[in-house]
Design a protein around this motif. Sequence first.
Motif, PDB file in Angstrom:
ATOM      1  N   GLU A 123       0.823  -1.211   0.000  1.00  0.00           N
ATOM      2  CA  GLU A 123       0.000   0.000   0.000  1.00  0.00           C
ATOM      3  C   GLU A 123       0.854   1.257   0.000  1.00  0.00           C
ATOM      4  O   GLU A 123       0.523   2.244  -0.668  1.00  0.00           O
ATOM      5  N   THR A 179       2.047   1.840  -3.512  1.00  0.00           N
ATOM      6  CA  THR A 179       0.966   2.357  -4.356  1.00  0.00           C
ATOM      7  C   THR A 179       0.705   3.835  -4.076  1.00  0.00           C
ATOM      8  O   THR A 179       0.525   4.626  -5.006  1.00  0.00           O
ATOM      9  N   ASN A 194       1.245   6.811  -6.886  1.00  0.00           N
ATOM     10  CA  ASN A 194       0.149   7.713  -7.263  1.00  0.00           C
ATOM     11  C   ASN A 194       0.512   9.170  -6.988  1.00  0.00           C
ATOM     12  O   ASN A 194       0.213  10.060  -7.799  1.00  0.00           O
TER      13      ASN A 194
END
Length: 131
Positions: A25, A28, A32
């Motif tokens: 996570e 990610t 982003n």
Amino acid sequence: MKHAVMGFFLFIILIFAGAAVYTVETRTIHQNELDSIVGAAMEQSMEILTINPSYEIEKNKNGEELTADFLQNMLVRTTSDSRFQIEILAADAEKGLLDIRVTEYYKQIFGSGKVSVRKTVILDGTGEEKM
């Protein structure tokens, strides 16, 4: 005793699973964030170059001012505690070309992580119509 040992090992497995999910996570989230920061900084630099010049970027300095403007726009948007390696692959203010590769190094539970993005912006016109 058998149940205590089994419970201990299940607890250890749970901790490792949680660390794995957290690591994925975190990667990610950083990817982003890097995508949006670099894209927005490049877009704003190109807007300043042609569409809405709040100040003039000199077009005959081999893209130095365009590069400096991009770096300023990107670093202002950054909120994470990370190190960045920024490679300017091409910068030409006269032709409206900016090609950037940014690599972000960040801390995570086990060691450090790395994400990178490469983006290119090419202006195809200034919005003026020919008659």
